[in-house]
Design an enzyme around this catalytic site. Structure first.
Site: not given
Length: 160
Positions: A85, A88, A95, A97, A133
């Site tokens: 869902e 964050y 940056g 990981g 992604y």
């Protein structure tokens, strides 16, 4: 070197979860949509029948991000899936990981739980997330359009 730890949230994290939800909404320019409060979070994540689960990402012992997810179902696969869902990461921790760590943790959970797939949405202007992604070989489902009934429209339709 920074050490990332991902753990399941507990009820003691309720205030932190609400803070992350509000920060995410601000980032997405959707602050006006947030109606969540601590009692609702407690009920929906830690109540008698939780509707979702939450994991917290910590960097060197300090919370820096979260992911909220639940199980959905695919009739084509005849198996449940894991639906992300929200994910964050605080701006100062990006940056490092953490986002990939959260996604990997959820992918491991999906496999462990026998899920047939893992899915999520992303805002079309969130280029850094989209690039991430794509680098993971996640597929954009461009042939689908999301529809939503909410608020007064949902109430009106339910009464027809």
């Amino acid at each position: 070197m920074d050490r990332i730890n991902i753990r399941f949230a507990t009820q003691e994290d309720t205030g932190l979860i609400l803070r992350f939800i509000k920060e995410l909404a601000s980032f997405e320019k959707l602050e006006h949509e947030v109606v969540a409060d601590e009692p609702q979070i407690i009920s929906s994540l830690f109540g008698e029948t939780p509707q979702a689960e939450c994991v917290i990402a910590e960097l060197d012992g300090r919370p820096k991000g979260f992911a909220i997810f639940f199980h959905n179902y695919s009739t084509f696969l005849c198996r449940h899936g894991l639906y992300l869902e929200d994910l964050y990461v605080t701006p100062e921790a990006r940056g490092k990981g953490i986002g990939i760590g959260l996604l990997k943790h959820l992918a491991e959970l999906a496999i462990e739980r026998g899920c047939g797939r893992m899915e999520w949405w992303v805002l079309d202007w969130n280029t850094p997330a989209i690039d991430l992604y794509k680098s993971l070989e996640a597929e954009a489902m461009d042939e689908f359009t999301i529809y939503r009934l909410k608020g007064k429209a949902l109430e009106k339709f339910s009464q027809k």
